[in-house]
Design an enzyme around this catalytic site. Structure first.
Site, PDB file in Angstrom:
ATOM      1  N   ARG A  27       0.785  -1.148   0.096  1.00  0.00           N
ATOM      2  CA  ARG A  27      -0.114  -0.176   0.041  1.00  0.00           C
ATOM      3  C   ARG A  27       0.990   1.267   0.043  1.00  0.00           C
ATOM      4  O   ARG A  27       0.355   2.312  -0.008  1.00  0.00           O
ATOM      5  CB  ARG A  27      -1.016   0.120   1.220  1.00  0.00           C
ATOM      6  CG  ARG A  27      -2.043  -1.201   1.253  1.00  0.00           C
ATOM      7  CD  ARG A  27      -2.735  -1.132   2.522  1.00  0.00           C
ATOM      8  NE  ARG A  27      -3.484  -0.067   2.554  1.00  0.00           N
ATOM      9  CZ  ARG A  27      -4.931  -0.142   2.266  1.00  0.00           C
ATOM     10  NH1 ARG A  27      -5.395  -1.063   1.337  1.00  0.00           N
ATOM     11  NH2 ARG A  27      -5.565   1.131   2.354  1.00  0.00           N
ATOM     12  N   TRP A  74       2.110   6.650   5.251  1.00  0.00           N
ATOM     13  CA  TRP A  74       2.316   7.339   4.161  1.00  0.00           C
ATOM     14  C   TRP A  74       2.355   8.896   4.377  1.00  0.00           C
ATOM     15  O   TRP A  74       1.048   9.247   4.491  1.00  0.00           O
ATOM     16  CB  TRP A  74       1.691   6.919   3.037  1.00  0.00           C
ATOM     17  CG  TRP A  74       2.149   7.203   1.566  1.00  0.00           C
ATOM     18  CD1 TRP A  74       3.482   6.875   1.037  1.00  0.00           C
ATOM     19  CD2 TRP A  74       1.750   8.167   0.673  1.00  0.00           C
ATOM     20  NE1 TRP A  74       3.397   7.464  -0.254  1.00  0.00           N
ATOM     21  CE2 TRP A  74       2.436   8.430  -0.466  1.00  0.00           C
ATOM     22  CE3 TRP A  74       0.309   8.802   0.725  1.00  0.00           C
ATOM     23  CZ2 TRP A  74       2.122   8.939  -1.737  1.00  0.00           C
ATOM     24  CZ3 TRP A  74       0.128   9.700  -0.540  1.00  0.00           C
ATOM     25  CH2 TRP A  74       0.972   9.641  -1.615  1.00  0.00           C
ATOM     26  N   ASN A 100      -6.054   5.718   9.106  1.00  0.00           N
ATOM     27  CA  ASN A 100      -5.797   6.064   7.692  1.00  0.00           C
ATOM     28  C   ASN A 100      -6.950   7.367   7.235  1.00  0.00           C
ATOM     29  O   ASN A 100      -8.165   7.253   7.681  1.00  0.00           O
ATOM     30  CB  ASN A 100      -6.134   4.817   6.790  1.00  0.00           C
ATOM     31  CG  ASN A 100      -5.148   3.848   6.911  1.00  0.00           C
ATOM     32  OD1 ASN A 100      -4.298   4.079   7.529  1.00  0.00           O
ATOM     33  ND2 ASN A 100      -5.460   2.363   6.533  1.00  0.00           N
ATOM     34  N   LYS A 603      -0.888   1.828  -3.380  1.00  0.00           N
ATOM     35  CA  LYS A 603      -1.586   0.937  -3.981  1.00  0.00           C
ATOM     36  C   LYS A 603      -3.108   1.519  -4.181  1.00  0.00           C
ATOM     37  O   LYS A 603      -3.751   1.638  -5.195  1.00  0.00           O
ATOM     38  CB  LYS A 603      -1.645  -0.634  -3.412  1.00  0.00           C
ATOM     39  CG  LYS A 603      -2.592  -1.448  -4.214  1.00  0.00           C
ATOM     40  CD  LYS A 603      -1.935  -1.552  -5.576  1.00  0.00           C
ATOM     41  CE  LYS A 603      -2.688  -2.734  -6.530  1.00  0.00           C
ATOM     42  NZ  LYS A 603      -2.007  -2.812  -7.817  1.00  0.00           N
TER      43      LYS A 603
END
Length: 608
Positions: A27, A74, A100, A603
């Site tokens: 990901r 991220w 997230n 991803k």
């Protein structure tokens, strides 16, 4: 992007969390961390960089406990650092949160919390969630999380633990995927299915606005007002082995070789014994299909290129005008859609934020929306009127390969269905095209059996800094996808153009240092493409041609020729894409790049 794993049960949480996070590495992430409850405190360990750094830290100083949450981050708010890595804790150190998504009003919340005396230690939006839970906690963790998310604007998937409730893990979601693996005496919260498959194939899929109280004994799901709801449960057909490399050096290479199977599975059962294309998933009556007078395709990245292929086929066969729009632009363009418009939303993950926003906009304007996705139970499946699944199996590599060709297969079936329903193609013609389409997986296998020419070509161009990709007709989206693959995994600059546009600007870039890749398969514009190649060579550039077996004359126009078996022009996109996928892969490997986890990419792009 990012990955969440949470565990509650009899096992050591650190083992489950690290294993699950490893299966979510595809990901994309730049830091990782875990928070595990022991008898006296919550132990938090975070590290910048790859997951191995976190694993080594935990191996050096083990952290026992059977309840915990983990995360691969991220960066969005704040640079990659241990302070900004998840999990985040509150002032007391008794609450830990992973998240997230993006909290859009976090600056307002951060100022409010600071004025109330909370000490925030990171630059992230996520930390505000931990402090809000702290502020609202009064003995009931589910209630505190519920009150917290009432204050949040934006997207989130949350995992929350509290030292005062050591047998409970709370999960919630809005616009960001979250599932829960249901095992015997244990539960595993995760962003994606591969993280739970070692322990169970029974998966609960949280819907937007749902909160789950997760314990080892069971799961209770409620909506935002506290009403208990029946969650969606799915049984995962594929196993953990399908998500592992299976003897291949990389996931990307494995997935390139899985394309024949993915295409076959996507086509399976689509032609009835009566010669009619079977697409009951459209959830449209024959009259509604006939009434379609316009098609709008929404997609991003690789899926956008599949959409351009679909435009060519639908317009050619069904004679319906088609527009292909980048999803992020659709809802801001005041699109002209109505109840006779079919909107096709293409998203590999089913969670692409921009595409989901476009789906909502289209439905609000009265359009019928069908989704093409690879993930059962994903968000787009709930927000669309109908769903046409690709059956590619899990795709772990960030760079899409098998999902792209499976999307083209599904879109080709859709084009045939529309053409047949509209009466624009006779049944005999549809059946002939279907037979040719079912041969495409065999053609892909034949290409994969001999890759020596591609290997030789890759070795010659590992040090170039820029490339151009050219095509005509259906070769244009093939060139676009080839350029995208090269740039995203090898970091070589690559641009794609319709070959006829070369003289309108891009020809200025051509030199002996800029190789040009040309899709030159047999078709209506073949002679024009050869003329474009000659123009390129006249400026000193070397040419790599994707051509049809038996075309010996092309060798006099190109330094390297990558042959594919003869295929009807309308069905040539999939075979022509294969050499460009492999070429990008080989060049990236020779340059020492991580093909499964390209820098800066994720991803599933679940934020706008």
């Amino acid at each position: 992007m990012c990955g969440i794993v949470g565990y509650i049960g009899p096992r050591q949480a650190s083992d489950v969390l690290l294993g699950g996070l490893a299966r979510l590495e595809y990901r994309g992430y730049d830091s990782a961390g875990v928070a595990i409850i022991n008898s006296a405190e919550i132990d938090v360990v975070r590290r910048v960089g790859k997951l191995v750094n976190l694993s080594e830290a935990i191996a050096a100083t083990p952290i026992p406990g059977t309840v915990g949450i983990g995360h691969t981050r991220w960066a969005t708010h704040g640079r990659p650092s241990e302070e900004n890595a998840h999990p985040h804790i509150d002032c007391t150190g008794r609450i830990a949160v992973v998240h997230n998504g993006i909290i859009e009003n976090y600056l307002e919340l951060r100022e409010e919390l600071a004025q109330a005396g909370h000490i925030l230690r990171s630059e992230t939006d996520t930390e505000t969630v931990a402090h809000l839970v702290e502020a609202y906690y009064d003995g009931d963790l589910v209630e505190a999380v519920s009150k917290t998310i009432e204050r949040l604007d934006g997207a989130y998937a949350l995992g929350v633990v509290h030292l005062d409730s050591p047998g409970t893990l709370v999960a919630a979601r809005k616009d960001s995927p979250l599932i829960i693996g249901v095992g015997e005496g244990e539960s595993i919260v995760a962003s994606d299915i591969p993280a739970v498959l070692e322990y169970t194939r029974e998966v609960l899929v949280l819907a937007d606005g749902q909160i789950a109280k997760v314990t080892a004994e069971g799961i209770t799901v409620t909506d935002l007002v506290g009403t208990e709801v029946e969650p969606e449960m799915i049984h995962v057909e594929w196993d953990l082995e399908a998500a592992e490399k299976g003897g291949f050096e990389d996931f990307m290479l494995k997935e390139i070789y899985e394309q024949p199977k993915a295409i076959r599975e996507t086509l399976r059962g689509r032609m009835g014994a009566d010669g009619q294309i079977q697409l009951s998933e459209l959830q449209m009556s024959p009259e509604q299909v006939v009434a379609i007078d316009r098609v709008f395709i929404l997609a991003c990245g690789t899926s956008y290129h599949a959409g351009i292929v679909a435009k060519s086929l639908i317009e050619q066969w069904a004679r319906i005008p088609v527009e292909v729009e980048v999803s992020s632009e659709f809802r801001y363009s005041d699109p002209i859609v109505d109840d006779e418009t079919l909107v096709v939303a293409i998203t590999q993950s089913g969670e692409t934020a921009d595409t989901l926003a476009g789906v909502r906009e289209a439905r609000e304007r009265g359009a019928k929306v069908i989704a093409i996705t690879n993930v059962v139970g994903s968000r787009v499946t709930r927000e669309s009127d109908g769903v046409l699944y690709t059956h590619a199996g899990p795709e772990i590599g960030v760079a899409a390969t098998k999902t792209f060709t499976a999307q083209i297969a599904a879109l080709t079936v859709l084009a045939l269905k529309l053409a047949q329903a509209k009466g624009m193609l006779p049944d005999e013609r549809v059946e002939n095209l279907w037979v040719e389409l079912t041969r495409v997986p065999d053609i892909v296998e034949a290409i994969l059996e001999d890759l020596q020419a591609i290997d030789d070509c890759a070795a010659a161009y590992t040090d170039v800094y820029s490339t151009l990709f050219l095509g005509r007709g259906i070769g244009v989206p093939v060139a676009m996808e080839g350029a995208l693959k090269l740039k995203e995994i090898s970091y070589i600059h690559a641009e794609a153009y319709a070959a006829g546009e070369m003289k309108h600007g891009p020809i200025a870039l051509i030199s002996e240092d800029v190789p040009v890749v040309v899709v030159a398969t047999q078709g209506a514009t073949y002679e024009k493409v050869v003329s474009n190649i000659q123009e390129v060579r006249a400026r000193g550039a070397e040419v790599i041609a994707v051509a049809t077996h038996g075309d010996d004359s092309i060798r006099s126009h190109a330094e390297h020729v990558l042959y594919i078996p003869a295929t009807p022009e309308a069905l040539s996109a999939i075979p022509a894409t294969l050499p460009l996928q492999v070429l990008a892969y080989r060049i990236a490997k020779l340059r020492g790049c991580n093909v499964d986890q390209p820098r800066n990419l994720a991803k599933s792009v679940t934020v706008e």
